[in-house]
Write an enzyme that holds these catalytic residues in place. Structure first.
Site, PDB file in Angstrom:
ATOM      1  N   ASP A 174       0.815  -1.216   0.000  1.00  0.00           N
ATOM      2  CA  ASP A 174       0.000   0.000   0.000  1.00  0.00           C
ATOM      3  C   ASP A 174       0.845   1.262   0.000  1.00  0.00           C
ATOM      4  OD1 ASP A 174       0.984  -0.336   2.580  1.00  0.00           O
ATOM      5  OD2 ASP A 174      -0.959  -0.778   3.461  1.00  0.00           O
ATOM      6  N   HIS A 216      -7.037  -4.847  10.326  1.00  0.00           N
ATOM      7  CA  HIS A 216      -6.817  -4.585   8.897  1.00  0.00           C
ATOM      8  C   HIS A 216      -5.534  -5.258   8.401  1.00  0.00           C
ATOM      9  CE1 HIS A 216      -4.484  -0.505   9.470  1.00  0.00           C
ATOM     10  NE2 HIS A 216      -3.682  -1.526   9.553  1.00  0.00           N
TER      11      HIS A 216
END
Ligand code: PGA
Length: 243
Positions: free
Chosen positions: A68, A139
């Protein structure tokens, strides 16, 4: 099924994780590694640098794909994950920077940035080993708790809890970007082996729910229960609820 490896503390967790990553590189010198940022993997990266300097591990043929990147940060912004990876790992080993990949947060066109990244990861054949941290809220990457599991790379709004957790690395909480591009859960699941690292009491609930809770998008890491080859290396505090 998870293989859970208990570590004494952060250093022990880092060495064990680094051992697993270096075994992957030794067994397949041109492997594809999926890499993660955050505080947790830093110790493993530093251990790998040390072993590289001793001549024990060679990254010259390795290629990497990070999970990410914050949206809106340039590659040389010290808060960007591009910068983080160079600073903590790539600049200290013999990897070819052209073989390292991080989603392009500097591209304001989210659809183009994300589909381009998916294409690259797919063409590389997906990671042989994907390293993952886990958020306090479960997450993985920036796939936040939701009502569905995500698929490919996409743009996400960060939750307040993630913004708060990550603000420790910024001067002010307002400086934390509100959006990020992240590999989706489906892409993560394509990795042939997944290595999750976790330490500290703040992760205990998330680690428990990942391993033993229901498989639900409200704890994105719980999907890993459906993956055939997951190793969790965590310290005693992070495993406190798994006894
Ligand atoms: P941390 O982040 O390693 O900084 O705790 C992990 C994550 O949010 O995935």
């Amino acid at each position: 099924m998870f293989k859970i490896v208990k570590a004494r503390d952060y250093d022990d967790m880092s060495r064990k994780a680094a051992n697993i990553i270096s075994a992957q590189v030794i067994l397949k010198p041109d492997c594809v590694l999926g890499l993660a940022t955050g505080s947790t993997p830093i110790g493993a990266y530093h251990q790998l640098i040390e072993w590289y300097k001793k001549g024990d591990v060679d990254f010259s043929q390795v290629s990497t794909y990070n999970l990410d990147e914050y949206r809106g940060l340039t590659h040389d912004d010290p808060q960007s994950y591009h910068f983080f990876m160079r600073d903590n790992f790539f600049d200290h080993i013999n990897i070819d920077l052209a073989n390292t990949h991080v989603p392009d947060g500097s591209n304001p066109d989210a659809d183009a940035a994300c589909s381009e990244y998916d294409k690259m990861v797919a063409e590389a054949g997906y990671p042989d080993l994907q390293l993952l941290g886990i958020g306090n809220n479960g997450h993985i990457g920036f796939n936040e708790p939701d009502d569905h599991f995500s698929k490919g790379t996409h743009c996400v709004d960060l939750t307040e809890s993630t913004i708060k957790a990550n603000s420790r690395l910024f001067e002010r909480e307002e400086d934390v970007p509100r959006q990020a591009y992240t590999m989706g859960v489906q892409t993560i699941m394509y990795a042939r082996m997944i290595l999750v690292v976790a330490n500290g009491a703040a992760k205990a609930q998330a680690v428990h729910d990942m391993c033993f809770g229901p498989v639900t998008p409200s704890c994105p890491a719980s999907i890993l229960q459906l993956h055939p080859n997951v190793v969790v290396v965590a310290d005693t505090e992070a495993l406190a609820l798994c006894e």
